[in-house]
Design an enzyme around this catalytic site. Sequence first.
Site, PDB file in Angstrom:
ATOM      1  N   ALA A   1      48.898 -21.534  44.552  1.00  0.00           N
ATOM      2  CA  ALA A   1      48.015 -22.354  45.382  1.00  0.00           C
ATOM      3  C   ALA A   1      48.778 -23.515  46.000  1.00  0.00           C
ATOM      4  O   ALA A   1      48.650 -23.800  47.203  1.00  0.00           O
ATOM      5  CB  ALA A   1      46.852 -22.871  44.541  1.00  0.00           C
TER       6      ALA A   1
ATOM      7  N   GLU B   1      30.425  -4.153  74.706  1.00  0.00           N
ATOM      8  CA  GLU B   1      30.022  -3.907  76.083  1.00  0.00           C
ATOM      9  C   GLU B   1      29.571  -2.461  76.283  1.00  0.00           C
ATOM     10  O   GLU B   1      28.551  -2.184  76.925  1.00  0.00           O
ATOM     11  CB  GLU B   1      31.195  -4.215  77.028  1.00  0.00           C
ATOM     12  CG  GLU B   1      31.686  -5.649  76.959  1.00  0.00           C
ATOM     13  CD  GLU B   1      32.809  -5.858  75.946  1.00  0.00           C
ATOM     14  OE1 GLU B   1      33.707  -6.667  76.242  1.00  0.00           O
ATOM     15  OE2 GLU B   1      32.788  -5.215  74.870  1.00  0.00           O
TER      16      GLU B   1
ATOM     17  N   CYS C   1      37.368  -2.004  77.719  1.00  0.00           N
ATOM     18  CA  CYS C   1      36.026  -2.435  78.122  1.00  0.00           C
ATOM     19  C   CYS C   1      36.018  -2.896  79.574  1.00  0.00           C
ATOM     20  O   CYS C   1      34.998  -2.779  80.260  1.00  0.00           O
ATOM     21  CB  CYS C   1      35.547  -3.557  77.214  1.00  0.00           C
ATOM     22  SG  CYS C   1      35.222  -3.017  75.523  1.00  0.00           S
TER      23      CYS C   1
ATOM     24  N   PRO D   1      47.889 -22.621  39.912  1.00  0.00           N
ATOM     25  CA  PRO D   1      48.419 -23.800  40.587  1.00  0.00           C
ATOM     26  C   PRO D   1      49.735 -23.572  41.322  1.00  0.00           C
ATOM     27  O   PRO D   1      49.963 -24.167  42.373  1.00  0.00           O
ATOM     28  CB  PRO D   1      48.590 -24.798  39.442  1.00  0.00           C
ATOM     29  CG  PRO D   1      47.613 -24.363  38.408  1.00  0.00           C
ATOM     30  CD  PRO D   1      47.582 -22.867  38.500  1.00  0.00           C
ATOM     31  N   THR D   2      50.595 -22.719  40.792  1.00  0.00           N
ATOM     32  CA  THR D   2      51.901 -22.506  41.425  1.00  0.00           C
ATOM     33  C   THR D   2      51.748 -21.872  42.800  1.00  0.00           C
ATOM     34  O   THR D   2      52.275 -22.370  43.807  1.00  0.00           O
ATOM     35  CB  THR D   2      52.798 -21.614  40.545  1.00  0.00           C
ATOM     36  OG1 THR D   2      52.989 -22.242  39.277  1.00  0.00           O
ATOM     37  CG2 THR D   2      54.151 -21.390  41.205  1.00  0.00           C
TER      38      THR D   2
ATOM     39  N   ALA E   1      43.642 -27.891  27.900  1.00  0.00           N
ATOM     40  CA  ALA E   1      45.040 -28.101  27.537  1.00  0.00           C
ATOM     41  C   ALA E   1      45.699 -26.852  26.981  1.00  0.00           C
ATOM     42  O   ALA E   1      46.905 -26.636  27.157  1.00  0.00           O
ATOM     43  CB  ALA E   1      45.149 -29.242  26.533  1.00  0.00           C
TER      44      ALA E   1
ATOM     45  N   THR F   1      49.522 -15.388  37.080  1.00  0.00           N
ATOM     46  CA  THR F   1      48.098 -15.185  36.817  1.00  0.00           C
ATOM     47  C   THR F   1      47.849 -13.803  36.226  1.00  0.00           C
ATOM     48  O   THR F   1      47.050 -13.631  35.306  1.00  0.00           O
ATOM     49  CB  THR F   1      47.290 -15.367  38.120  1.00  0.00           C
ATOM     50  OG1 THR F   1      47.394 -16.730  38.544  1.00  0.00           O
ATOM     51  CG2 THR F   1      45.827 -15.007  37.912  1.00  0.00           C
TER      52      THR F   1
ATOM     53  N   ASP G   1      46.231 -13.814  32.595  1.00  0.00           N
ATOM     54  CA  ASP G   1      44.787 -13.569  32.549  1.00  0.00           C
ATOM     55  C   ASP G   1      44.388 -12.105  32.649  1.00  0.00           C
ATOM     56  O   ASP G   1      43.239 -11.760  32.364  1.00  0.00           O
ATOM     57  CB  ASP G   1      44.093 -14.337  33.686  1.00  0.00           C
ATOM     58  CG  ASP G   1      44.292 -15.838  33.586  1.00  0.00           C
ATOM     59  OD1 ASP G   1      44.566 -16.315  32.462  1.00  0.00           O
ATOM     60  OD2 ASP G   1      44.195 -16.526  34.621  1.00  0.00           O
TER      61      ASP G   1
ATOM     62  N   GLU H   1      43.485 -16.493  45.080  1.00  0.00           N
ATOM     63  CA  GLU H   1      42.924 -16.909  43.806  1.00  0.00           C
ATOM     64  C   GLU H   1      44.010 -17.174  42.769  1.00  0.00           C
ATOM     65  O   GLU H   1      43.744 -17.194  41.575  1.00  0.00           O
ATOM     66  CB  GLU H   1      41.953 -15.841  43.270  1.00  0.00           C
ATOM     67  CG  GLU H   1      40.548 -15.954  43.803  1.00  0.00           C
ATOM     68  CD  GLU H   1      39.518 -15.338  42.876  1.00  0.00           C
ATOM     69  OE1 GLU H   1      39.403 -15.774  41.722  1.00  0.00           O
ATOM     70  OE2 GLU H   1      38.826 -14.405  43.331  1.00  0.00           O
TER      71      GLU H   1
END
Length: 345
Positions: free
Chosen positions: A279, A57, A91, A276-277, A170, A202, A206, A273
């Site tokens: 998520a 505004e 505002c 599986p655990t 696997a 993770t 990774d 990200e």
Amino acid sequence: MTTPSSAYDDAMRRALELALRGTSLGPNPQVGCVLLRPDLTVAAEGWHRGAGTPHAEVDALSRLAPGESTVGLTAVVSLEPCDHTGRTGPCSEALIGAGVSRVVYAVSDPGESSSGGAERLRRAGVEVVAGVLRDDAEETIRPWLVATRAGRPFVTLKWASSLDGRAAAADGTSRWITGTAARQHVHEQRAAHDAILVGTGTVLADDPGLTARGDGGELLADQPLPVVVGHRPVPADAELRRHPRALVETGSRDLEAVLADLYGRGVRSVFVEGGPTVASEFVRRGLVDDYLVYLAPTLLGGPRTALGDLGVASIDGQVRLVTTRVTPLGDDVLIVARAQPRRTP
């Protein structure tokens, strides 16, 4: 002949377009404003560019042509004008001081400290029209509205999988299930969120960097805050230690507490990200607002599913979603979905 109602609709559509010019990152909403003269022609436009900058505004008022009177103008705003003092003033007061005669807005401000602008305007004799194109505005700033109403960041859960729902082979290898277009899209999504969250599993398996990068591997301007949930410490030599932003180690698996802490830090959107655990736990607890699923035309079989146990004992307990977008990305497909709205008896 242009009627006030149609003019307000047109101006609101423009205000929503303007709102998207502002950043979606940080604690402040994206807001656009269009000022209309008494003859319903456009006098000026404005939008909010981020925390500490003029609100939409005030930005619009500053863009009026020299000598143009503010008295009698109608302000069409995508969000109810705020009524609190933060880095900038209210505002509501700016509009009252300018002599605006009418304020038209789409969505009420759900903020505990910033709401109340409409009532303040009414008390000052300003006509207020609420709810114009409310559904459109709700969708435009949905992440911020969800976060503010819930008192926790908007959560986007992402995974990439084969057509048979496997996130890895696997032996645990997963690079790369999807192609370059899908992977680049993930980097863009990282940059579009305030924080990125994974679990310690993770990190240890990774060693991800969790940065947002461009096609050439360069760091993008916006980098998400890296967050790790879990009790195990992140190794001193982990790639995450070299992230452009300081790592947040929560030392906790309490997702609600983690999200509350991030909200207190000004985080309004989180990109999950984790494996599986993590998520699955977000899904089990009903904490996911958007699902981003990247499907690759490949089959892996085996036990490495994208999600683990969700506590669904029978088909009646399935987690139903609504697909909102399907986008081809090279050979892959991105499916965007959200929780199915609860039916009201």
